[in-house]
Design a protein around this motif. Structure first.
Motif, PDB file in Angstrom:
ATOM      1  N   PHE A 145       0.837  -1.205   0.000  1.00  0.00           N
ATOM      2  CA  PHE A 145       0.000   0.000   0.000  1.00  0.00           C
ATOM      3  C   PHE A 145       0.873   1.258   0.000  1.00  0.00           C
ATOM      4  O   PHE A 145       0.602   2.207  -0.724  1.00  0.00           O
ATOM      5  CB  PHE A 145      -0.942   0.024   1.198  1.00  0.00           C
ATOM      6  N   VAL A 146       1.915   1.250   0.808  1.00  0.00           N
ATOM      7  CA  VAL A 146       2.841   2.386   0.846  1.00  0.00           C
ATOM      8  C   VAL A 146       3.497   2.548  -0.527  1.00  0.00           C
ATOM      9  O   VAL A 146       3.583   3.656  -1.066  1.00  0.00           O
ATOM     10  CB  VAL A 146       3.902   2.197   1.948  1.00  0.00           C
ATOM     11  N   ALA A 147       3.942   1.431  -1.088  1.00  0.00           N
ATOM     12  CA  ALA A 147       4.589   1.463  -2.405  1.00  0.00           C
ATOM     13  C   ALA A 147       3.635   1.981  -3.473  1.00  0.00           C
ATOM     14  O   ALA A 147       4.048   2.713  -4.382  1.00  0.00           O
ATOM     15  CB  ALA A 147       5.103   0.070  -2.772  1.00  0.00           C
ATOM     16  N   GLN A 148       2.375   1.634  -3.379  1.00  0.00           N
ATOM     17  CA  GLN A 148       1.405   2.108  -4.374  1.00  0.00           C
ATOM     18  C   GLN A 148       1.277   3.626  -4.343  1.00  0.00           C
ATOM     19  O   GLN A 148       1.227   4.265  -5.386  1.00  0.00           O
ATOM     20  CB  GLN A 148       0.042   1.457  -4.153  1.00  0.00           C
ATOM     21  N   HIS A 149       1.222   4.206  -3.158  1.00  0.00           N
ATOM     22  CA  HIS A 149       1.125   5.665  -3.078  1.00  0.00           C
ATOM     23  C   HIS A 149       2.430   6.314  -3.533  1.00  0.00           C
ATOM     24  O   HIS A 149       2.412   7.337  -4.211  1.00  0.00           O
ATOM     25  CB  HIS A 149       0.757   6.095  -1.664  1.00  0.00           C
ATOM     26  N   ALA A 150       3.548   5.707  -3.191  1.00  0.00           N
ATOM     27  CA  ALA A 150       4.854   6.265  -3.578  1.00  0.00           C
ATOM     28  C   ALA A 150       5.064   6.235  -5.086  1.00  0.00           C
ATOM     29  O   ALA A 150       5.738   7.099  -5.644  1.00  0.00           O
ATOM     30  CB  ALA A 150       5.972   5.492  -2.881  1.00  0.00           C
ATOM     31  N   THR A 151       4.482   5.242  -5.758  1.00  0.00           N
ATOM     32  CA  THR A 151       4.711   5.048  -7.191  1.00  0.00           C
ATOM     33  C   THR A 151       3.520   5.450  -8.057  1.00  0.00           C
ATOM     34  O   THR A 151       3.519   5.190  -9.263  1.00  0.00           O
ATOM     35  CB  THR A 151       5.068   3.584  -7.486  1.00  0.00           C
ATOM     36  N   ALA A 152       2.531   6.063  -7.464  1.00  0.00           N
ATOM     37  CA  ALA A 152       1.338   6.500  -8.203  1.00  0.00           C
ATOM     38  C   ALA A 152       0.645   5.338  -8.900  1.00  0.00           C
ATOM     39  O   ALA A 152       0.172   5.455 -10.027  1.00  0.00           O
ATOM     40  CB  ALA A 152       1.685   7.616  -9.192  1.00  0.00           C
ATOM     41  N   THR A 153       0.599   4.209  -8.206  1.00  0.00           N
ATOM     42  CA  THR A 153      -0.144   3.046  -8.695  1.00  0.00           C
ATOM     43  C   THR A 153      -1.305   2.739  -7.747  1.00  0.00           C
ATOM     44  O   THR A 153      -1.719   1.598  -7.610  1.00  0.00           O
ATOM     45  CB  THR A 153       0.776   1.808  -8.833  1.00  0.00           C
ATOM     46  N   CYS A 154      -1.821   3.779  -7.126  1.00  0.00           N
ATOM     47  CA  CYS A 154      -2.843   3.625  -6.098  1.00  0.00           C
ATOM     48  C   CYS A 154      -4.269   3.680  -6.639  1.00  0.00           C
ATOM     49  O   CYS A 154      -5.188   3.175  -5.999  1.00  0.00           O
ATOM     50  CB  CYS A 154      -2.645   4.681  -5.015  1.00  0.00           C
ATOM     51  N   CYS A 155      -4.474   4.306  -7.793  1.00  0.00           N
ATOM     52  CA  CYS A 155      -5.819   4.409  -8.364  1.00  0.00           C
ATOM     53  C   CYS A 155      -5.698   4.599  -9.869  1.00  0.00           C
ATOM     54  O   CYS A 155      -4.611   4.851 -10.388  1.00  0.00           O
ATOM     55  CB  CYS A 155      -6.600   5.559  -7.726  1.00  0.00           C
ATOM     56  N   ARG A 156      -6.810   4.492 -10.544  1.00  0.00           N
ATOM     57  CA  ARG A 156      -6.788   4.609 -12.005  1.00  0.00           C
ATOM     58  C   ARG A 156      -6.439   6.024 -12.466  1.00  0.00           C
ATOM     59  O   ARG A 156      -5.812   6.212 -13.509  1.00  0.00           O
ATOM     60  CB  ARG A 156      -8.131   4.152 -12.590  1.00  0.00           C
ATOM     61  N   GLY A 157      -6.803   7.038 -11.690  1.00  0.00           N
ATOM     62  CA  GLY A 157      -6.441   8.400 -12.047  1.00  0.00           C
ATOM     63  C   GLY A 157      -4.929   8.596 -12.026  1.00  0.00           C
ATOM     64  O   GLY A 157      -4.350   9.196 -12.943  1.00  0.00           O
ATOM     65  N   CYS A 158      -4.273   8.089 -10.993  1.00  0.00           N
ATOM     66  CA  CYS A 158      -2.811   8.193 -10.917  1.00  0.00           C
ATOM     67  C   CYS A 158      -2.151   7.349 -11.998  1.00  0.00           C
ATOM     68  O   CYS A 158      -1.130   7.761 -12.566  1.00  0.00           O
ATOM     69  CB  CYS A 158      -2.321   7.776  -9.531  1.00  0.00           C
ATOM     70  N   LEU A 159      -2.717   6.193 -12.294  1.00  0.00           N
ATOM     71  CA  LEU A 159      -2.158   5.372 -13.377  1.00  0.00           C
ATOM     72  C   LEU A 159      -2.224   6.119 -14.706  1.00  0.00           C
ATOM     73  O   LEU A 159      -1.289   6.053 -15.506  1.00  0.00           O
ATOM     74  CB  LEU A 159      -2.903   4.041 -13.488  1.00  0.00           C
ATOM     75  N   ALA A 160      -3.304   6.841 -14.932  1.00  0.00           N
ATOM     76  CA  ALA A 160      -3.435   7.596 -16.182  1.00  0.00           C
ATOM     77  C   ALA A 160      -2.422   8.743 -16.226  1.00  0.00           C
ATOM     78  O   ALA A 160      -1.720   8.925 -17.227  1.00  0.00           O
ATOM     79  CB  ALA A 160      -4.856   8.132 -16.329  1.00  0.00           C
ATOM     80  N   ARG A 161      -2.343   9.509 -15.128  1.00  0.00           N
ATOM     81  CA  ARG A 161      -1.459  10.682 -15.097  1.00  0.00           C
ATOM     82  C   ARG A 161       0.019  10.309 -15.124  1.00  0.00           C
ATOM     83  O   ARG A 161       0.801  10.934 -15.824  1.00  0.00           O
ATOM     84  CB  ARG A 161      -1.727  11.509 -13.839  1.00  0.00           C
ATOM     85  N   TRP A 162       0.415   9.331 -14.335  1.00  0.00           N
ATOM     86  CA  TRP A 162       1.835   9.028 -14.153  1.00  0.00           C
ATOM     87  C   TRP A 162       2.359   7.932 -15.067  1.00  0.00           C
ATOM     88  O   TRP A 162       3.540   7.886 -15.371  1.00  0.00           O
ATOM     89  CB  TRP A 162       2.100   8.632 -12.701  1.00  0.00           C
ATOM     90  N   HIS A 163       1.490   7.012 -15.453  1.00  0.00           N
ATOM     91  CA  HIS A 163       1.944   5.832 -16.194  1.00  0.00           C
ATOM     92  C   HIS A 163       1.431   5.771 -17.625  1.00  0.00           C
ATOM     93  O   HIS A 163       1.848   4.911 -18.396  1.00  0.00           O
ATOM     94  CB  HIS A 163       1.529   4.552 -15.452  1.00  0.00           C
ATOM     95  N   GLY A 164       0.501   6.653 -17.964  1.00  0.00           N
ATOM     96  CA  GLY A 164      -0.061   6.628 -19.310  1.00  0.00           C
ATOM     97  C   GLY A 164      -0.976   5.441 -19.550  1.00  0.00           C
ATOM     98  O   GLY A 164      -1.157   5.011 -20.695  1.00  0.00           O
ATOM     99  N   ILE A 165      -1.576   4.931 -18.479  1.00  0.00           N
ATOM    100  CA  ILE A 165      -2.505   3.797 -18.583  1.00  0.00           C
ATOM    101  C   ILE A 165      -3.916   4.360 -18.419  1.00  0.00           C
ATOM    102  O   ILE A 165      -4.300   4.781 -17.335  1.00  0.00           O
ATOM    103  CB  ILE A 165      -2.209   2.731 -17.506  1.00  0.00           C
ATOM    104  N   PRO A 166      -4.697   4.387 -19.500  1.00  0.00           N
ATOM    105  CA  PRO A 166      -6.010   5.028 -19.442  1.00  0.00           C
ATOM    106  C   PRO A 166      -6.982   4.345 -18.481  1.00  0.00           C
ATOM    107  O   PRO A 166      -6.967   3.124 -18.320  1.00  0.00           O
ATOM    108  CB  PRO A 166      -6.534   4.933 -20.877  1.00  0.00           C
ATOM    109  N   ALA A 167      -7.819   5.170 -17.883  1.00  0.00           N
ATOM    110  CA  ALA A 167      -8.899   4.676 -17.022  1.00  0.00           C
ATOM    111  C   ALA A 167     -10.082   4.274 -17.897  1.00  0.00           C
ATOM    112  O   ALA A 167     -10.104   4.544 -19.096  1.00  0.00           O
ATOM    113  CB  ALA A 167      -9.304   5.759 -16.029  1.00  0.00           C
TER     114      ALA A 167
END
Length: 118
Positions: free
Chosen positions: A70-92
């Motif tokens: 859980f800590v790693a998810q927040h640190a790496t912006a893999t915590c939600c679909r919005g962060c995945l879209a913004r940081w990883h380029g993975i669309p929601a």
């Protein structure tokens, strides 16, 4: 998807993301259970909490503590679909592909490996 080295460089420049570290309890859990098992947990969390097209409670599905992933998810912006879209380029709005899920787990594994001694 974003290159992992580029991602980690950007995360290091983001004050909010850079402030995350494993607390003593999470570090001990990682040490006792071992990285391979914790990475399997990461895969399970990704499959259940992020992979669906519309995850339940998206944006609030990842607790702030209680497991090193859980800590790693927040640190790496893999915590939600919005962060995945913004940081990883993975669309929601659509289910994650197997490659996208594997990318997320690789990101989490790298962060956990780098912070295991925190």
């Amino acid at each position: 998807m974003r290159d992992i080295d580029e991602l980690f460089a950007a995360l290091a420049r983001a004050p909010f993301r850079a402030k995350f570290h494993l607390g003593p309890g999470d570090a001990e859990y990682l040490r006792v259970k071992g990285l391979p098992l914790v990475v399997r947990h990461a895969g399970d969390f990704v499959a259940k909490r992020l992979a669906p097209a519309e995850p339940k409670n998206d944006g609030k599905q990842t607790p702030w503590r209680g497991h090193p992933v859980f800590v790693a998810q927040h640190a790496t912006a893999t915590c939600c679909r919005g962060c995945l879209a913004r940081w990883h380029g993975i669309p929601a709005g659509r289910e994650l592909t197997a490659d996208e899920s594997a990318h997320i787990v690789r990101v989490l594994e790298r962060w956990l490996r780098e912070h295991a001694g925190d």
